[in-house]
Scaffold this motif. Structure first.
Motif, PDB file in Angstrom:
ATOM      1  N   HIS A  18      33.750  49.046  83.273  1.00 24.94           N
ATOM      2  CA  HIS A  18      32.976  49.537  82.130  1.00 24.94           C
ATOM      3  C   HIS A  18      33.362  50.969  81.751  1.00 24.94           C
ATOM      4  N   GLU A  19      33.430  51.852  82.744  1.00 27.60           N
ATOM      5  CA  GLU A  19      33.707  53.259  82.477  1.00 27.60           C
ATOM      6  C   GLU A  19      35.110  53.462  81.912  1.00 27.60           C
ATOM      7  N   VAL A  20      36.082  52.715  82.426  1.00 32.92           N
ATOM      8  CA  VAL A  20      37.449  52.822  81.923  1.00 32.92           C
ATOM      9  C   VAL A  20      37.507  52.376  80.465  1.00 32.92           C
ATOM     10  N   SER A  21      36.760  51.327  80.146  1.00 29.58           N
ATOM     11  CA  SER A  21      36.718  50.845  78.772  1.00 29.58           C
ATOM     12  C   SER A  21      36.184  51.916  77.826  1.00 29.58           C
ATOM     13  N   ARG A  22      35.157  52.635  78.256  1.00 27.37           N
ATOM     14  CA  ARG A  22      34.606  53.704  77.419  1.00 27.37           C
ATOM     15  C   ARG A  22      35.655  54.778  77.134  1.00 27.37           C
ATOM     16  N   VAL A  23      36.406  55.144  78.168  1.00 31.16           N
ATOM     17  CA  VAL A  23      37.429  56.178  77.998  1.00 31.16           C
ATOM     18  C   VAL A  23      38.540  55.679  77.067  1.00 31.16           C
ATOM     19  N   SER A  24      38.941  54.415  77.253  1.00 24.70           N
ATOM     20  CA  SER A  24      39.970  53.836  76.380  1.00 24.70           C
ATOM     21  C   SER A  24      39.507  53.837  74.927  1.00 24.70           C
ATOM     22  N   ALA A  25      38.263  53.408  74.693  1.00 24.81           N
ATOM     23  CA  ALA A  25      37.745  53.325  73.326  1.00 24.81           C
ATOM     24  C   ALA A  25      37.665  54.699  72.682  1.00 24.81           C
ATOM     25  N   SER A  26      37.239  55.684  73.436  1.00 27.77           N
ATOM     26  CA  SER A  26      37.150  57.033  72.873  1.00 27.77           C
ATOM     27  C   SER A  26      38.529  57.549  72.502  1.00 27.77           C
ATOM     28  N   SER A  27      39.532  57.206  73.302  1.00 28.83           N
ATOM     29  CA  SER A  27      40.901  57.614  72.996  1.00 28.83           C
ATOM     30  C   SER A  27      41.416  56.919  71.738  1.00 28.83           C
ATOM     31  N   VAL A  28      41.123  55.629  71.592  1.00 30.52           N
ATOM     32  CA  VAL A  28      41.515  54.894  70.381  1.00 30.52           C
ATOM     33  C   VAL A  28      40.871  55.537  69.155  1.00 30.52           C
ATOM     34  N   HIS A 107      37.993  45.977  79.342  1.00 27.00           N
ATOM     35  CA  HIS A 107      38.822  45.696  80.505  1.00 27.00           C
ATOM     36  C   HIS A 107      38.016  44.909  81.540  1.00 27.00           C
ATOM     37  N   GLY A 108      38.708  44.031  82.262  1.00 23.47           N
ATOM     38  CA  GLY A 108      38.058  43.313  83.352  1.00 23.47           C
ATOM     39  C   GLY A 108      37.258  42.110  82.900  1.00 23.47           C
ATOM     40  N   LYS A 109      36.336  41.690  83.767  1.00 25.73           N
ATOM     41  CA  LYS A 109      35.526  40.507  83.502  1.00 25.73           C
ATOM     42  C   LYS A 109      34.697  40.695  82.235  1.00 25.73           C
ATOM     43  N   ASN A 110      34.473  39.594  81.545  1.00 28.44           N
ATOM     44  CA  ASN A 110      33.680  39.571  80.314  1.00 28.44           C
ATOM     45  C   ASN A 110      34.298  40.414  79.203  1.00 28.44           C
ATOM     46  N   GLY A 111      35.603  40.702  79.354  1.00 27.07           N
ATOM     47  CA  GLY A 111      36.265  41.491  78.335  1.00 27.07           C
ATOM     48  C   GLY A 111      37.668  41.027  78.045  1.00 27.07           C
ATOM     49  N   GLU A 112      38.473  40.909  79.111  1.00 27.94           N
ATOM     50  CA  GLU A 112      39.864  40.482  78.932  1.00 27.94           C
ATOM     51  C   GLU A 112      40.173  39.188  79.664  1.00 27.94           C
ATOM     52  N   ASP A 113      39.129  38.490  80.131  1.00 33.38           N
ATOM     53  CA  ASP A 113      39.328  37.279  80.930  1.00 33.38           C
ATOM     54  C   ASP A 113      39.175  35.993  80.125  1.00 33.38           C
ATOM     55  N   GLY A 114      39.174  36.104  78.794  1.00 32.01           N
ATOM     56  CA  GLY A 114      39.060  34.933  77.941  1.00 32.01           C
ATOM     57  C   GLY A 114      37.659  34.668  77.431  1.00 32.01           C
ATOM     58  N   ILE A 317      60.812  42.623  91.546  1.00 34.85           N
ATOM     59  CA  ILE A 317      59.684  41.784  91.941  1.00 34.85           C
ATOM     60  C   ILE A 317      58.582  41.909  90.893  1.00 34.85           C
ATOM     61  N   PHE A 318      58.217  40.793  90.267  1.00 34.44           N
ATOM     62  CA  PHE A 318      57.103  40.796  89.328  1.00 34.44           C
ATOM     63  C   PHE A 318      55.797  40.974  90.085  1.00 34.44           C
ATOM     64  N   ASN A 319      54.948  41.890  89.597  1.00 38.29           N
ATOM     65  CA  ASN A 319      53.665  42.142  90.249  1.00 38.29           C
ATOM     66  C   ASN A 319      52.520  41.482  89.490  1.00 38.29           C
ATOM     67  N   GLU A 320      52.255  41.913  88.236  1.00 39.22           N
ATOM     68  CA  GLU A 320      51.169  41.318  87.475  1.00 39.22           C
ATOM     69  C   GLU A 320      51.317  41.641  85.996  1.00 39.22           C
ATOM     70  N   ILE A 321      50.508  40.966  85.186  1.00 40.94           N
ATOM     71  CA  ILE A 321      50.475  41.205  83.748  1.00 40.94           C
ATOM     72  C   ILE A 321      49.048  41.557  83.351  1.00 40.94           C
ATOM     73  N   ASN A 322      48.911  42.481  82.420  1.00 40.48           N
ATOM     74  CA  ASN A 322      47.606  42.944  81.966  1.00 40.48           C
ATOM     75  C   ASN A 322      47.549  42.808  80.449  1.00 40.48           C
ATOM     76  N   THR A 323      46.694  41.912  79.944  1.00 37.90           N
ATOM     77  CA  THR A 323      46.680  41.613  78.511  1.00 37.90           C
ATOM     78  C   THR A 323      45.894  42.623  77.681  1.00 37.90           C
ATOM     79  N   LEU A 324      45.047  43.428  78.310  1.00 38.37           N
ATOM     80  CA  LEU A 324      44.370  44.529  77.610  1.00 38.37           C
ATOM     81  C   LEU A 324      44.473  45.784  78.476  1.00 38.37           C
ATOM     82  N   PRO A 325      45.667  46.362  78.519  1.00 33.66           N
ATOM     83  CA  PRO A 325      45.888  47.531  79.371  1.00 33.66           C
ATOM     84  C   PRO A 325      45.098  48.740  78.884  1.00 33.66           C
ATOM     85  N   GLY A 326      45.001  49.740  79.727  1.00 34.55           N
ATOM     86  CA  GLY A 326      44.263  50.944  79.381  1.00 34.55           C
ATOM     87  C   GLY A 326      44.843  51.662  78.172  1.00 34.55           C
ATOM     88  N   PHE A 327      43.946  52.284  77.408  1.00 33.80           N
ATOM     89  CA  PHE A 327      44.352  53.099  76.261  1.00 33.80           C
ATOM     90  C   PHE A 327      43.856  54.530  76.418  1.00 33.80           C
TER      91      PHE A 327
END
Length: 361
Positions: A18-28, A107-114, A317-327
């Motif tokens: 939740h907190e990371v999402s707030r920071v990303s949104a403020s930056s956008v 970001h995370g559950k209930n946001g980028e998980d479909g 080595i592939f690690n992971e993919i993030n469909t809504l990365p931090g902003f």
């Protein structure tokens, strides 16, 4: 004069991120060209309550937006004729909020998980980012690994998938199975299958610490991925596009902590990032091409960040993919496109253009 697009930015969310999402949104909000858009913001509290807010970026960032007395309850209805985004006015009446496109800065559950993507698709609202299936599959680390293994020839870390019910029934047996699977080799990384920002991840250096690490991960998700630790450079590629996606230049992470955990990502100023300039051109192209393959195999659209390890031997080595990365101001996704010649504000414009191509309606 061309009428401005009505852009809805969603932020916050009932999520550990939740907190990371707030920071990303403020930056956008700080970087967007508001001459081009009529911008509305809806914040979602950790409890899952939705409010239309006129709070400025600084109050969104620090969380004080929730105390804004001008906030109004908001709701998205799935009925495409009668629904859309409705706002409950102070007198109790409902009004409709015009929306041309949604940017779910979640970001995370209930946001980028479909889950959010499914709601927006049913409501017929175009939105930035991958659709429901791609978002859900990419969020789940176990599913991602299975899809990538079956669909393209990409190296991955050795992996064991553990389930909460089996662990709760017999923690010792599940721990023993993991130790046997990895032939008593440590360290291992224990990760929730569906969590981002390194929430719930533990680096386990010895068998006696494994059970507690599993408990920490299972607190975030009912499925856990256990991986061998890969020693190598941590590299990231930003991907942008729909049918013909493009890969950015390559970035590298230098975590302040032992690994790139939540603290190292967002709190410890000792962590550094840099654009990679020392790779052989063929190796650089290999990494960028692999990022595009993973992006396409996972069915992504709009944007994603694809993460890798580069071993000293040159093995990728592939690690992971993030469909809504931090902003956020320190996030790699906008920084990599900036370094690739696409400034932050123009990146937002391109993401909105891609959303309006109609694939996510």
């Amino acid at each position: 004069m061309k009428e401005k697009l009505s852009l809805l930015i969603l932020f916050g969310g009932a999520s550990s991120e939740h907190e990371v999402s707030r920071v990303s949104a403020s930056s956008v909000l700080e970087h967007i060209d508001d001459e081009k858009y009529h911008i509305n913001t809806i914040g979602i509290t950790k409890e899952g309550n939705w409010f239309l807010t006129s709070s400025p970026a600084v109050r969104i960032c620090d969380g004080s937006w929730e105390k804004d007395e001008s906030n109004k309850k908001a709701v998205i209805l799935p009925d495409r004729d009668e629904g859309g985004v409705l706002i409950r006015e102070k007198d109790g009446r409902f009004s409709r909020l015009p929306v041309d496109v949604v940017f779910p800065v979640l970001h995370g559950k209930n946001g980028e998980d479909g889950t959010m993507q499914g709601l927006l698709q049913i409501a017929g609202l175009p939105f930035v980012g991958a659709g429901t299936t791609a978002s859900a599959a990419s969020m789940d680390k176990a599913i991602t690994k299975a899809v990538v293994e079956q669909a393209c020839n990409v190296n991955q870390a050795k992996c064991y998938v553990a389930h909460k019910k089996a662990f709760e029934k017999d923690p010792g047996r599940e721990s023993d199975a993991i130790v046997e699977f990895f032939e008593e080799e440590f360290p291992l990384f224990v990760k929730p299958a569906n969590a981002g920002s390194s929430v719930g991840i533990t680096k386990v250096k010895a068998e006696e610490a494994l059970e507690e690490a599993l408990k920490v991960a299972f607190a975030e998700d009912s499925k856990v991925v256990v991986e061998e630790a890969i020693v190598g450079r941590e590299l990231e590629v930003a991907v942008l596009g729909n049918e013909q996606p493009k890969a950015s230049c390559i970035g590298e992470i230098f975590p302040a902590n032992e690994f790139y955990d939540y603290n190292a990502k967002y709190e410890n100023q000792g962590s550094k990032t840099a654009v990679v300039t020392d790779l052989d051109p063929e190796k650089e192209q290999e990494i960028r091409n692999t990022a595009l393959r993973v992006y396409e195999v996972m069915g992504c659209r709009g944007l994603a960040r694809v993460d890798f390890f580069l071993k000293e031997s040159g093995k990728v080595i592939f690690n992971e993919i993030n469909t809504l990365p931090g902003f956020t101001q320190i996030s790699m996704y906008p920084k990599l496109w900036e370094a690739s010649g696409l400034p932050y504000s123009q990146l937002i414009d391109e993401l909105i253009r891609l959303a309006l191509e109609g694939e996510n309606k």
